[in-house]
Scaffold this motif. Structure first.
Motif, short mmCIF file in Angstrom:
data_model
loop_
_atom_site.label_atom_id
_atom_site.label_comp_id
_atom_site.label_asym_id
_atom_site.label_seq_id
_atom_site.Cartn_x
_atom_site.Cartn_y
_atom_site.Cartn_z
N LEU A 28 0.96 -1.06 -0.13
CA LEU A 28 0.03 -0.02 0.01
C LEU A 28 0.89 1.31 -0.15
O LEU A 28 0.67 2.26 -0.91
CB LEU A 28 -0.94 0.00 1.30
CG LEU A 28 -1.74 1.14 1.26
CD1 LEU A 28 -2.72 1.58 0.14
CD2 LEU A 28 -2.55 1.20 2.52
N LYS A 29 1.98 1.29 0.68
CA LYS A 29 2.92 2.36 0.73
C LYS A 29 3.62 2.59 -0.52
O LYS A 29 3.70 3.69 -1.03
CB LYS A 29 3.90 2.20 2.01
CG LYS A 29 3.41 2.51 3.25
CD LYS A 29 3.54 3.98 3.54
CE LYS A 29 3.23 4.49 5.06
NZ LYS A 29 3.22 5.86 5.11
N ASP B 271 1.00 3.92 -3.08
CA ASP B 271 0.74 5.38 -2.82
C ASP B 271 1.71 6.22 -3.07
O ASP B 271 1.49 7.38 -3.88
CB ASP B 271 0.54 5.62 -1.20
CG ASP B 271 -0.67 5.22 -0.53
OD1 ASP B 271 -1.78 5.25 -1.26
OD2 ASP B 271 -0.75 5.24 0.71
N GLN B 272 3.02 5.47 -3.32
CA GLN B 272 4.23 6.48 -3.93
C GLN B 272 4.02 6.61 -5.37
O GLN B 272 4.20 7.44 -6.03
CB GLN B 272 5.64 5.71 -3.51
CG GLN B 272 5.87 6.04 -2.01
CD GLN B 272 7.42 5.40 -1.79
OE1 GLN B 272 7.94 4.94 -2.51
NE2 GLN B 272 7.51 5.43 -0.47
N LEU C 40 1.00 6.44 -6.97
CA LEU C 40 -0.02 7.20 -7.50
C LEU C 40 0.50 8.61 -7.08
O LEU C 40 -0.14 9.52 -8.31
CB LEU C 40 -1.27 6.95 -6.62
CG LEU C 40 -1.81 5.37 -6.80
CD1 LEU C 40 -2.92 5.08 -5.98
CD2 LEU C 40 -2.49 5.51 -8.31
N ALA C 41 1.31 8.89 -6.36
CA ALA C 41 1.88 10.38 -6.19
C ALA C 41 2.65 10.80 -7.32
O ALA C 41 2.50 11.92 -7.88
CB ALA C 41 2.61 10.56 -4.91
N MET D 252 -10.03 4.10 -4.65
CA MET D 252 -9.67 2.82 -4.26
C MET D 252 -10.22 2.15 -3.14
O MET D 252 -11.06 2.91 -2.40
CB MET D 252 -8.18 3.27 -3.50
CG MET D 252 -7.24 1.95 -3.16
SD MET D 252 -5.53 2.41 -2.30
CE MET D 252 -4.91 3.28 -3.49
N LYS E 177 -9.77 3.96 3.98
CA LYS E 177 -8.17 4.08 3.60
C LYS E 177 -7.50 4.34 4.90
O LYS E 177 -6.75 3.96 5.41
CB LYS E 177 -7.93 5.01 2.69
CG LYS E 177 -6.25 5.08 2.18
CD LYS E 177 -5.88 5.58 0.92
CE LYS E 177 -4.55 5.33 0.46
NZ LYS E 177 -3.61 5.83 1.18
N GLU E 178 -8.27 5.62 5.63
CA GLU E 178 -7.83 5.89 6.90
C GLU E 178 -7.81 4.73 8.00
O GLU E 178 -6.88 4.53 8.65
CB GLU E 178 -8.50 7.12 7.51
CG GLU E 178 -8.19 8.32 6.53
CD GLU E 178 -9.25 8.45 5.56
OE1 GLU E 178 -9.75 9.78 5.19
OE2 GLU E 178 -9.87 7.30 4.95
N GLU F 14 -5.37 2.12 7.09
CA GLU F 14 -3.63 2.49 7.41
C GLU F 14 -3.41 2.41 9.00
O GLU F 14 -2.46 1.83 9.63
CB GLU F 14 -3.37 3.97 6.96
CG GLU F 14 -3.25 4.00 5.44
CD GLU F 14 -3.21 5.28 4.79
OE1 GLU F 14 -2.73 5.27 3.79
OE2 GLU F 14 -3.81 6.14 5.58
#
Length: 216
Positions: A22-23, A26-27, A29-30, A40, A119-120, A123
């Motif tokens: 997931l991390k 996220d990178q 997608l950034a 997502m 998502k929150e 995580e």
């Protein structure tokens, strides 16, 4: 032109490679930024659906499930810790000694999606288990984490006590198993492209850009 990407992230909250994946995603997608409009959705998968409420010692569990030796387990832990550090996730290996049933966590994640905070919560559950060493099957732990991400603790208590969303979670689990998902993380793009495993960000980005190019 903006490309729409629907991402189904099939995973378990007790899966270290899911936290890493997931991390990394996220990178990726950034890096893609405004080139994609992303939605997502976290889909349930239980690594140990028959795990009892008391959980099991991790070393004992890994030996039984995979036949791994203590030295192999230590090597795997160090690899996971290092990969986590690379993507900014803290695996506090000394705090985590047991593995637990995660079905109730998945029920709360289903509810959290309806509340717009899936998502929150995902995580925060990764952090509770892997960084703090908390028991993700404990209702006390789950409700604390719910509160930490700004969800309604009273509603979450009712969800847990009334066994709400159990059928929905089982249906989603069975759906992805029927479609060949038997290991996680499994990242499914636009319901047709599969990226398996906790890949580095560059691998996710390359795959996503190829999918976006096909859709253009």
């Amino acid at each position: 032109m903006t490309t729409t990407l629907k991402i189904d992230f099939v995973s378990d909250v007790s899966c270290p490679w899911c936290a890493i994946g997931l991390k990394s995603l996220d990178q990726a997608l950034a890096n893609i930024g405004d080139e994609a409009a992303v939605s997502m959705h976290f889909q349930p998968f239980e690594l140990n659906p028959n795990m009892g409420p008391e959980g099991q010692d991790i070393g004992e569990h890994l030996s039984e499930k995979y036949g791994s030796t203590p030295s192999q387990q230590e090597q795997a832990r160090e690899m996971i810790r290092a990969r986590g550090a690379e993507v900014g996730f803290d695996f506090a290996m000394g705090k985590r000694s047991r593995i637990y049933n995660t079905f109730d966590a998945h029920r709360l994640l289903h509810w959290a999606e309806l509340e717009g905070k899936q998502k929150e919560l995902k995580e925060a559950l990764f952090g509770a288990y892997f960084t703090k060493g908390d028991d993700p099957s404990s209702h006390e732990v789950l409700l604390r984490v719910v509160g930490e991400v700004g969800l309604d603790v009273d509603v979450a208590t009712e969800v847990l006590q009334a066994n709400r969303y159990a059928d929905e979670v089982r249906e989603r689990e069975q759906f992805f198993q029927r479609h060949g998902i038997n290991s996680v993380p499994a990242v499914i793009i636009n319901e047709r492209h599969l990226i398996s495993g906790g890949q580095p960000a560059a691998v996710f980005e390359k795959a996503l850009r190829e999918i976006m190019a096909q859709a253009a």
